[in-house]
Write an enzyme that holds these catalytic residues in place. Sequence first.
Site, mmCIF file in Angstrom:
data_model
loop_
_atom_site.group_PDB
_atom_site.id
_atom_site.type_symbol
_atom_site.label_atom_id
_atom_site.label_comp_id
_atom_site.label_asym_id
_atom_site.label_seq_id
_atom_site.Cartn_x
_atom_site.Cartn_y
_atom_site.Cartn_z
ATOM 1 N N LYS A 28 0.950 -1.157 -0.134
ATOM 2 C CA LYS A 28 0.124 0.205 0.061
ATOM 3 C C LYS A 28 0.932 1.074 -0.154
ATOM 4 O O LYS A 28 0.727 2.059 -0.905
ATOM 5 C CB LYS A 28 -0.964 0.372 1.459
ATOM 6 C CG LYS A 28 -1.394 1.384 1.473
ATOM 7 C CD LYS A 28 -2.211 1.543 2.733
ATOM 8 C CE LYS A 28 -1.711 1.812 4.157
ATOM 9 N NZ LYS A 28 -1.423 2.878 4.419
ATOM 10 N N ASN A 29 1.859 1.282 0.905
ATOM 11 C CA ASN A 29 2.698 2.324 1.145
ATOM 12 C C ASN A 29 3.825 2.791 -0.005
ATOM 13 O O ASN A 29 4.369 3.806 -0.009
ATOM 14 C CB ASN A 29 3.391 2.266 2.585
ATOM 15 C CG ASN A 29 2.432 2.484 3.559
ATOM 16 O OD1 ASN A 29 1.199 2.798 3.328
ATOM 17 N ND2 ASN A 29 2.868 2.263 4.857
ATOM 18 N N CYS A 122 -4.845 12.278 12.980
ATOM 19 C CA CYS A 122 -5.680 11.131 12.975
ATOM 20 C C CYS A 122 -5.318 10.193 14.281
ATOM 21 O O CYS A 122 -4.807 10.977 15.092
ATOM 22 C CB CYS A 122 -4.951 10.109 11.781
ATOM 23 S SG CYS A 122 -3.273 9.585 11.962
ATOM 24 N N ARG A 127 -0.450 15.003 12.565
ATOM 25 C CA ARG A 127 0.363 14.578 11.467
ATOM 26 C C ARG A 127 0.708 15.873 10.580
ATOM 27 O O ARG A 127 0.184 16.038 9.747
ATOM 28 C CB ARG A 127 -0.603 13.551 10.401
ATOM 29 C CG ARG A 127 -1.045 12.502 11.263
ATOM 30 C CD ARG A 127 0.089 11.234 11.253
ATOM 31 N NE ARG A 127 0.505 10.591 10.224
ATOM 32 C CZ ARG A 127 -0.223 9.496 9.468
ATOM 33 N NH1 ARG A 127 -1.345 9.114 9.746
ATOM 34 N NH2 ARG A 127 0.820 9.087 8.594
ATOM 35 N N ASP A 311 4.611 0.520 11.872
ATOM 36 C CA ASP A 311 3.276 -0.301 11.446
ATOM 37 C C ASP A 311 3.171 -1.793 11.914
ATOM 38 O O ASP A 311 2.023 -2.233 11.647
ATOM 39 C CB ASP A 311 3.129 -0.033 10.152
ATOM 40 C CG ASP A 311 3.011 1.196 9.491
ATOM 41 O OD1 ASP A 311 3.529 1.634 8.261
ATOM 42 O OD2 ASP A 311 2.821 2.046 10.390
ATOM 43 N N ARG A 403 -8.730 -0.671 4.433
ATOM 44 C CA ARG A 403 -7.851 0.351 3.814
ATOM 45 C C ARG A 403 -6.573 -0.014 3.437
ATOM 46 O O ARG A 403 -6.165 0.500 2.336
ATOM 47 C CB ARG A 403 -7.681 1.610 5.065
ATOM 48 C CG ARG A 403 -8.968 2.568 5.405
ATOM 49 C CD ARG A 403 -8.681 3.579 6.157
ATOM 50 N NE ARG A 403 -7.257 4.103 5.379
ATOM 51 C CZ ARG A 403 -6.986 5.258 5.753
ATOM 52 N NH1 ARG A 403 -7.195 5.947 7.038
ATOM 53 N NH2 ARG A 403 -6.087 6.024 5.064
HETATM 54 C C1 EPZ Z 1 4.110 6.816 6.075
HETATM 55 O O1 EPZ Z 1 3.392 7.664 6.716
HETATM 56 C C2 EPZ Z 1 3.000 5.453 6.217
HETATM 57 N N1 EPZ Z 1 2.001 5.889 5.528
HETATM 58 C C3 EPZ Z 1 2.859 5.314 7.400
HETATM 59 O O2 EPZ Z 1 1.754 3.885 7.603
HETATM 60 C C4 EPZ Z 1 4.040 4.971 8.305
HETATM 61 O O3 EPZ Z 1 3.407 4.602 9.625
HETATM 62 C C5 EPZ Z 1 5.043 6.086 8.264
HETATM 63 O O4 EPZ Z 1 5.264 6.419 6.856
HETATM 64 C C6 EPZ Z 1 6.293 5.638 9.093
HETATM 65 O O5 EPZ Z 1 6.926 4.338 8.732
HETATM 66 C C7 EPZ Z 1 2.083 6.121 4.078
HETATM 67 O O6 EPZ Z 1 3.277 5.402 3.375
HETATM 68 C C8 EPZ Z 1 0.830 6.407 3.367
HETATM 69 P P1 EPZ Z 1 6.266 10.146 8.131
HETATM 70 P P2 EPZ Z 1 3.869 9.191 6.825
HETATM 71 O O7 EPZ Z 1 6.006 11.385 7.321
HETATM 72 O O8 EPZ Z 1 4.768 9.575 5.526
HETATM 73 C C9 EPZ Z 1 6.035 13.343 11.790
HETATM 74 C C10 EPZ Z 1 0.351 2.719 7.772
HETATM 75 O O9 EPZ Z 1 -0.372 2.093 8.744
HETATM 76 N N2 EPZ Z 1 6.300 14.423 10.534
HETATM 77 O O10 EPZ Z 1 7.574 9.532 8.354
HETATM 78 O O11 EPZ Z 1 2.875 10.297 7.573
HETATM 79 C C11 EPZ Z 1 4.810 12.909 11.688
HETATM 80 O O12 EPZ Z 1 3.983 13.600 12.464
HETATM 81 C C12 EPZ Z 1 0.634 4.088 7.879
HETATM 82 O O13 EPZ Z 1 0.222 2.085 6.532
HETATM 83 C C13 EPZ Z 1 6.337 15.841 10.952
HETATM 84 O O14 EPZ Z 1 6.551 16.134 12.207
HETATM 85 O O15 EPZ Z 1 5.132 9.409 7.989
HETATM 86 C C14 EPZ Z 1 5.042 11.578 12.242
HETATM 87 O O16 EPZ Z 1 4.759 11.661 13.734
HETATM 88 C C15 EPZ Z 1 0.285 4.600 9.256
HETATM 89 N N3 EPZ Z 1 6.536 16.814 9.792
HETATM 90 C C16 EPZ Z 1 6.524 11.206 11.870
HETATM 91 O O17 EPZ Z 1 6.939 12.475 11.698
HETATM 92 C C17 EPZ Z 1 6.456 16.297 8.706
HETATM 93 O O18 EPZ Z 1 6.539 17.307 7.447
HETATM 94 C C18 EPZ Z 1 6.468 10.245 10.725
HETATM 95 O O19 EPZ Z 1 5.873 10.653 9.727
HETATM 96 C C19 EPZ Z 1 6.276 14.997 8.318
HETATM 97 C C20 EPZ Z 1 6.240 14.014 9.440
#
Ligand code: EPZ
Length: 432
Positions: A28-29, A122, A127, A311, A403
């Site tokens: 998915k990701n 969420c 996020r 995850d 999802r």
């Molecule tokens: C991706 O989310 C995945 N989603 C998530 O999977 C996964 O948990 C996550 O990466 C970490 O591996 C998809 O790929 C669609 P991040 P993403 O940006 O891109 C903070 C699932 O269950 N952050 O690495 O949103 C943020 O708040 C989902 O499949 C900032 O502060 O992850 C979070 O605490 C859930 N500022 C942390 O970093 C930013 O600009 C990780 O976020 C961006 C992120």
Amino acid sequence: MAVGSVEPRLIIRGGRRLSGTIAVSGAKNSALKLMAASLLTSGVGVLHNVPDIQDVRTMQEVLEYLGAAVTFEEGTMQVDTTEVQSHVAPYDLVQRMRASIQIMGPLVARFGRARVAMPGGCNLGPRKIDIHLRGLAEMGGVVRSDHGFVEVTAEKLRATNIFLDYPSVGATENLLMAAVLAEGTTVLENAAREPEIVDLCKFLVSMGADIEGAGSSTLRVNGVEEMRPAEHTVLGDRIEAGTFLIAGAVTGGDVEVIGIGPHVLELFLFKLRSVGVQVQENSRSIRASGDPSSYTAADVATLPYPGFPTDLQAQMMVLLSIAKGVSVVTENVFESRFGFVDELIRLGAEIRVDGNHAVITGDRSLTGAIVRCPDLRAAAALATAGLAAEGCTELREVQHLDRGYERFEEKLQSLGAEVERTGVRPGTCGSL
Ligand code: EPZ
């Protein structure tokens, strides 16, 4: 939901050893980002091994909203971006799926503008997208927000060196896709290294991009004049693989997952072994088996790749709930990803949460109950706990599962699980 229709639920009768082989679906990701990357060019791109899950359908709606034509059958998706006109992602779609913001980089790079509804928080906590926006601003993008939307405009993005203050997956992907058409060489430092990022880099290179360092924390992107449509097969879903391996382990079964290489789950497999699960692996499959009465406690801390995947944190907590001894799970990626713990306690686990630490007193015998799924991975974990529990478990809010897991219960049934999706009166485990 229509009046009189009953919310779908999953009914699981536990206590059966799962055994057999399942093929994991596409990730998915990765699939979601590859679909967004199609916007970087005009024409028909083809993706294979695309999972038929709700989030993919939502991203399809986003692309169609922008003017693309998408066909999707039996895992093969054709994305025709010839008629893409719009650069706006509406509130309803972004609220349904945060990953909609991944269209921002490609749209600014190709059309010079993107307007996306601000993604709210969420169940996993706030996020933020500040790293995405700061990077685009450093590339010369003008970032404005109004009426609940963020808008980025740029005549032409220019290359620069960007240091990500956190190796965010989403920010790395958005900036990567923005940089492929920027003038000059962009360097992303402290970039995310997830296997899905490597898969995106492979697809972008097949579209004509020039990228070095895929999978490392330094990505160098030499901008090109234009991109072309390409064909790509989505990598296997390592999170789905991990979920089924834990389902096998907690039921005392023997489960093999094919279509995934063990190298993308190294630390996870190391932790499974340290609990006492037997793990066998070869280049394209992983097998897990074991006797729950022999499992012992382990500490786990989630981190960006190659750290332990957040995850798989919830699913791992189910395993540690039945292992002897006290385990500590630390969630370092999301602020509040223990929202499902109370539901796991309803199934008989003993867990105390203190900030981003969860202390699990193991060696518990789980018993079936009615539980509510707060999010995608928690839903998979609660289903896994239901498989290990004595008696019947009723999972509510199972739309979360849809999802991200393709044919979840069919795959479980093929491993011998007694699981059924049904609409039954509240409070019973139905006819099972
Ligand atoms: C991706 O989310 C995945 N989603 C998530 O999977 C996964 O948990 C996550 O990466 C970490 O591996 C998809 O790929 C669609 P991040 P993403 O940006 O891109 C903070 C699932 O269950 N952050 O690495 O949103 C943020 O708040 C989902 O499949 C900032 O502060 O992850 C979070 O605490 C859930 N500022 C942390 O970093 C930013 O600009 C990780 O976020 C961006 C992120």
